[in-house]
Design a protein around this motif. Sequence first.
Motif, PDB file in Angstrom:
ATOM      1  N   SER A  94      82.593  18.341  35.146  1.00 49.94           N
ATOM      2  CA  SER A  94      82.865  19.188  33.986  1.00 49.94           C
ATOM      3  C   SER A  94      83.142  20.603  34.467  1.00 49.94           C
ATOM      4  O   SER A  94      82.982  20.918  35.636  1.00 49.94           O
ATOM      5  CB  SER A  94      81.635  19.211  33.085  1.00 49.94           C
ATOM      6  N   LYS A  95      83.508  21.463  33.545  1.00 51.35           N
ATOM      7  CA  LYS A  95      83.660  22.889  33.879  1.00 51.35           C
ATOM      8  C   LYS A  95      82.284  23.466  34.202  1.00 51.35           C
ATOM      9  O   LYS A  95      81.289  23.067  33.607  1.00 51.35           O
ATOM     10  CB  LYS A  95      84.223  23.630  32.661  1.00 51.35           C
ATOM     11  N   PRO A  96      82.218  24.421  35.129  1.00 51.44           N
ATOM     12  CA  PRO A  96      80.898  25.002  35.428  1.00 51.44           C
ATOM     13  C   PRO A  96      80.363  25.849  34.276  1.00 51.44           C
ATOM     14  O   PRO A  96      81.138  26.421  33.517  1.00 51.44           O
ATOM     15  CB  PRO A  96      81.166  25.872  36.646  1.00 51.44           C
ATOM     16  N   ARG A  97      79.048  25.870  34.137  1.00 55.39           N
ATOM     17  CA  ARG A  97      78.395  26.708  33.126  1.00 55.39           C
ATOM     18  C   ARG A  97      77.356  27.584  33.814  1.00 55.39           C
ATOM     19  O   ARG A  97      76.764  27.187  34.820  1.00 55.39           O
ATOM     20  CB  ARG A  97      77.659  25.838  32.090  1.00 55.39           C
ATOM     21  N   VAL A  98      77.145  28.744  33.236  1.00 52.85           N
ATOM     22  CA  VAL A  98      76.151  29.652  33.782  1.00 52.85           C
ATOM     23  C   VAL A  98      74.748  29.159  33.434  1.00 52.85           C
ATOM     24  O   VAL A  98      74.516  28.674  32.339  1.00 52.85           O
ATOM     25  CB  VAL A  98      76.391  31.072  33.215  1.00 52.85           C
ATOM     26  N   VAL A  99      73.823  29.275  34.377  1.00 51.61           N
ATOM     27  CA  VAL A  99      72.442  28.868  34.115  1.00 51.61           C
ATOM     28  C   VAL A  99      71.667  30.066  33.574  1.00 51.61           C
ATOM     29  O   VAL A  99      71.609  31.118  34.204  1.00 51.61           O
ATOM     30  CB  VAL A  99      71.751  28.380  35.409  1.00 51.61           C
ATOM     31  N   MET A 100      71.116  29.906  32.396  1.00 50.82           N
ATOM     32  CA  MET A 100      70.278  30.965  31.825  1.00 50.82           C
ATOM     33  C   MET A 100      68.836  30.733  32.262  1.00 50.82           C
ATOM     34  O   MET A 100      68.422  29.599  32.448  1.00 50.82           O
ATOM     35  CB  MET A 100      70.316  30.898  30.300  1.00 50.82           C
ATOM     36  N   GLN A 101      68.107  31.807  32.384  1.00 52.54           N
ATOM     37  CA  GLN A 101      66.692  31.645  32.735  1.00 52.54           C
ATOM     38  C   GLN A 101      65.817  32.329  31.723  1.00 52.54           C
ATOM     39  O   GLN A 101      66.180  33.398  31.225  1.00 52.54           O
ATOM     40  CB  GLN A 101      66.448  32.308  34.086  1.00 52.54           C
ATOM     41  N   GLU A 102      64.681  31.720  31.436  1.00 50.75           N
ATOM     42  CA  GLU A 102      63.769  32.387  30.528  1.00 50.75           C
ATOM     43  C   GLU A 102      62.653  33.025  31.329  1.00 50.75           C
ATOM     44  O   GLU A 102      61.927  32.340  32.048  1.00 50.75           O
ATOM     45  CB  GLU A 102      63.221  31.386  29.510  1.00 50.75           C
ATOM     46  N   ILE A 103      62.580  34.348  31.263  1.00 46.41           N
ATOM     47  CA  ILE A 103      61.512  35.050  31.969  1.00 46.41           C
ATOM     48  C   ILE A 103      60.673  35.769  30.919  1.00 46.41           C
ATOM     49  O   ILE A 103      61.201  36.574  30.141  1.00 46.41           O
ATOM     50  CB  ILE A 103      62.093  36.061  32.990  1.00 46.41           C
TER      51      ILE A 103
ATOM     52  N   GLY B 235      59.572  34.728  28.159  1.00 41.63           N
ATOM     53  CA  GLY B 235      60.047  34.451  26.817  1.00 41.63           C
ATOM     54  C   GLY B 235      61.380  35.083  26.458  1.00 41.63           C
ATOM     55  O   GLY B 235      61.878  34.920  25.357  1.00 41.63           O
ATOM     56  N   VAL B 236      61.987  35.806  27.392  1.00 39.11           N
ATOM     57  CA  VAL B 236      63.273  36.436  27.108  1.00 39.11           C
ATOM     58  C   VAL B 236      64.359  35.728  27.921  1.00 39.11           C
ATOM     59  O   VAL B 236      64.171  35.437  29.104  1.00 39.11           O
ATOM     60  CB  VAL B 236      63.257  37.936  27.495  1.00 39.11           C
ATOM     61  N   LYS B 237      65.481  35.464  27.273  1.00 44.68           N
ATOM     62  CA  LYS B 237      66.575  34.787  27.941  1.00 44.68           C
ATOM     63  C   LYS B 237      67.289  35.741  28.898  1.00 44.68           C
ATOM     64  O   LYS B 237      67.657  36.847  28.511  1.00 44.68           O
ATOM     65  CB  LYS B 237      67.566  34.277  26.891  1.00 44.68           C
ATOM     66  N   HIS B 238      67.490  35.318  30.134  1.00 45.26           N
ATOM     67  CA  HIS B 238      68.188  36.155  31.103  1.00 45.26           C
ATOM     68  C   HIS B 238      69.445  35.452  31.612  1.00 45.26           C
ATOM     69  O   HIS B 238      69.448  34.259  31.827  1.00 45.26           O
ATOM     70  CB  HIS B 238      67.283  36.445  32.306  1.00 45.26           C
ATOM     71  N   GLU B 239      70.483  36.272  31.808  1.00 41.60           N
ATOM     72  CA  GLU B 239      71.750  35.746  32.299  1.00 41.60           C
ATOM     73  C   GLU B 239      71.980  36.333  33.691  1.00 41.60           C
ATOM     74  O   GLU B 239      71.709  37.509  33.914  1.00 41.60           O
ATOM     75  CB  GLU B 239      72.859  36.222  31.352  1.00 41.60           C
ATOM     76  N   PRO B 240      72.482  35.527  34.646  1.00 37.01           N
ATOM     77  CA  PRO B 240      72.680  36.094  35.991  1.00 37.01           C
ATOM     78  C   PRO B 240      73.743  37.195  35.999  1.00 37.01           C
ATOM     79  O   PRO B 240      74.753  37.104  35.305  1.00 37.01           O
ATOM     80  CB  PRO B 240      73.140  34.901  36.826  1.00 37.01           C
ATOM     81  N   ILE B 241      73.472  38.227  36.774  1.00 37.48           N
ATOM     82  CA  ILE B 241      74.407  39.352  36.892  1.00 37.48           C
ATOM     83  C   ILE B 241      74.830  39.471  38.342  1.00 37.48           C
ATOM     84  O   ILE B 241      74.039  39.232  39.248  1.00 37.48           O
ATOM     85  CB  ILE B 241      73.713  40.646  36.439  1.00 37.48           C
TER      86      ILE B 241
ATOM     87  N   ILE C 191      62.907  29.538  47.608  1.00 42.24           N
ATOM     88  CA  ILE C 191      64.365  29.624  47.552  1.00 42.24           C
ATOM     89  C   ILE C 191      64.751  30.113  46.157  1.00 42.24           C
ATOM     90  O   ILE C 191      64.189  29.663  45.170  1.00 42.24           O
ATOM     91  CB  ILE C 191      64.989  28.231  47.803  1.00 42.24           C
ATOM     92  N   ASP C 192      65.726  31.034  46.091  1.00 43.92           N
ATOM     93  CA  ASP C 192      66.159  31.543  44.786  1.00 43.92           C
ATOM     94  C   ASP C 192      66.738  30.433  43.907  1.00 43.92           C
ATOM     95  O   ASP C 192      67.269  29.443  44.384  1.00 43.92           O
ATOM     96  CB  ASP C 192      67.231  32.632  44.967  1.00 43.92           C
ATOM     97  N   GLU C 193      66.659  30.653  42.613  1.00 43.74           N
ATOM     98  CA  GLU C 193      67.115  29.664  41.632  1.00 43.74           C
ATOM     99  C   GLU C 193      68.645  29.581  41.557  1.00 43.74           C
ATOM    100  O   GLU C 193      69.336  30.553  41.815  1.00 43.74           O
ATOM    101  CB  GLU C 193      66.596  30.058  40.246  1.00 43.74           C
ATOM    102  N   PRO C 194      69.165  28.435  41.157  1.00 42.83           N
ATOM    103  CA  PRO C 194      70.616  28.290  40.972  1.00 42.83           C
ATOM    104  C   PRO C 194      71.130  29.156  39.810  1.00 42.83           C
ATOM    105  O   PRO C 194      70.358  29.524  38.922  1.00 42.83           O
ATOM    106  CB  PRO C 194      70.798  26.818  40.613  1.00 42.83           C
ATOM    107  N   THR C 195      72.418  29.465  39.849  1.00 40.81           N
ATOM    108  CA  THR C 195      73.001  30.292  38.798  1.00 40.81           C
ATOM    109  C   THR C 195      74.100  29.562  38.018  1.00 40.81           C
ATOM    110  O   THR C 195      74.559  30.036  36.990  1.00 40.81           O
ATOM    111  CB  THR C 195      73.628  31.566  39.393  1.00 40.81           C
ATOM    112  N   LEU C 196      74.533  28.414  38.565  1.00 34.76           N
ATOM    113  CA  LEU C 196      75.678  27.743  37.965  1.00 34.76           C
ATOM    114  C   LEU C 196      75.427  26.236  37.922  1.00 34.76           C
ATOM    115  O   LEU C 196      74.849  25.681  38.846  1.00 34.76           O
ATOM    116  CB  LEU C 196      76.891  28.010  38.852  1.00 34.76           C
ATOM    117  N   THR C 197      75.874  25.595  36.865  1.00 32.76           N
ATOM    118  CA  THR C 197      75.661  24.151  36.788  1.00 32.76           C
ATOM    119  C   THR C 197      76.936  23.427  36.368  1.00 32.76           C
ATOM    120  O   THR C 197      77.781  23.984  35.678  1.00 32.76           O
ATOM    121  CB  THR C 197      74.481  23.828  35.833  1.00 32.76           C
ATOM    122  N   MET C 198      77.069  22.190  36.828  1.00 35.10           N
ATOM    123  CA  MET C 198      78.245  21.372  36.509  1.00 35.10           C
ATOM    124  C   MET C 198      77.762  19.954  36.263  1.00 35.10           C
ATOM    125  O   MET C 198      76.773  19.535  36.849  1.00 35.10           O
ATOM    126  CB  MET C 198      79.157  21.298  37.747  1.00 35.10           C
TER     127      MET C 198
END
Length: 452
Positions: free
Chosen positions: A388-397, A399-405, A307-314
């Motif tokens: 809380s307000k939602p925050r974007v989940v960053m992923q490290e792939i 060693g590089v930080k990735h932001e969902p697009i 299953i794909d990873e989450p993109t948003l967290t609260m």
Amino acid sequence: MSKQIRNIAIIAHVDHGKTTMVDQLLRSSGTFAEHEKVVDTVMDNHAIERERGITILAKNCAVSWKDTHINILDTPGHADFGGEVERALSMVDGVVLLIDAQEGPMPQTRFVTKKALALGLRPIVVVNKVDKPGANPDKVINAAFDLFDKLGATDEQLDFPVVYASGINGWSSKEEGEPGAQWGPDMSALFETILEHVPAVQGDANAPLQLQVSALDYSTFVGRIGVGRITQGTLKPGQQVAVMAGPDGKAYTGKINQVHTFQGLDRVQATEAGPSEIVLISGIENIGIGETVTDPANPQPLPMLKIDEPTLTMNFCVNTSPLAGREGKFVTSRQIWDRLQKELRSNVALRVKETDEDGIFEVSGRGELHLTILLEEMRREGYELAVSKPRVVMQEIDGVKHEPIELVTADIEEGHQGGVMQALGERKGELVNMEPDGRGRVRLEYRILRVV
Ligand SMILES: Nc1nc2c(ncn2[C@@H]2O[C@H](COP(=O)(O)OP(=O)(O)OP(=O)(O)O)[C@@H](O)[C@H]2O)c(=O)[nH]1
Ligand SMILES: [Mg+2]
């Protein structure tokens, strides 16, 4: 003789008519009695689904057509419920991809098609809603072909069968007809195409049992129920089985209580079930999604579902405001935690983490709607909590930080083009495609960072 079976999932972008199509497949296969009054989008049976007019959970039903048992999974179209689509695809051998004859492929069409192609499924393309005045079936088929091609479809997948349909009016056709007319008598064209193109029973009935659980249900009489497709072997009520969470999981044994199959919107008891049958099993109290029910003497577990990873967290927190305790009866940290743990069993794309602070949990999902629906569900059940307000989940792939697009599609009147482009430009959206339709509307496609 083995039973004639087909297992399909109906997939599409939001609102392209999946649940309405399932209504018609149920109706035209004689699932309902003549006089029976059936509500529209009957599969959307949860309160929030009916109120919002959207599908949230993937659900099973089954119809019989010309002596073939067809299991049908209705899936949600919203990107936030993509986990449900992934779960549903694990149960089927074929997909019916609906595309709105006017809108053409949209971002979520791309997502679900990519998943289906990657699993090696060969979609049947249904150009749906051809009754719409702006329908342009040829353009839609070309766009579908381009999309399949871009997504790396095999030659066989690119050679997809096409059916035209107006789900709401209950007809389908293999040939294109005149605009405004009815192109076919009923749903037969779609049924025939399903029988012809979706693989029939696969798997050896005499091999060791292998059944992956793809959904959970609950009944007050028999407790937890696992739903899944038998890939091989045979299953009977009372049978001893082993349950394993993937090849690396620890096996535990159990005894199957009842076995049911789907029939229309109902479930019927079965005395035996074999390969390709989608069954409901009870008796194994702790069964979970992705686990394989298999032969204790010769266990053959399948890998867990991907299953794909989450993109948003609260953050979900205990309500500590002065007004706490006025709205709900379940207010403690323990109660909220237990409810979230329960949700994790079936809500496959959800993640829950404890934080350093007491009474604050990090809940991650596929988007705002995904988390909002969970919150609404909990509130209705009597839980009271603060978020809380939602925050974007960053992923490290690597060693590089990735932001969902995300891909954003705006279908607008030309007059508003400037305003929309400016607004998206300010948010650093990157224009990837712009297509005027020649009738005063334009479609803009942007790549944009996940906006909260
Ligand atoms: N003109 C036309 N409208 C249709 C047709 N089929 C469905 N609709 C309408 O499209 C809207 C969405 O229908 P649904 O069946 O709920 O769509 P869905 O794909 O299940 O939506 P989600 O599950 O939320 O993604 C409803 O307003 C339907 O009445 C059709 O063949 N022609
Ligand atoms: Mg629906």
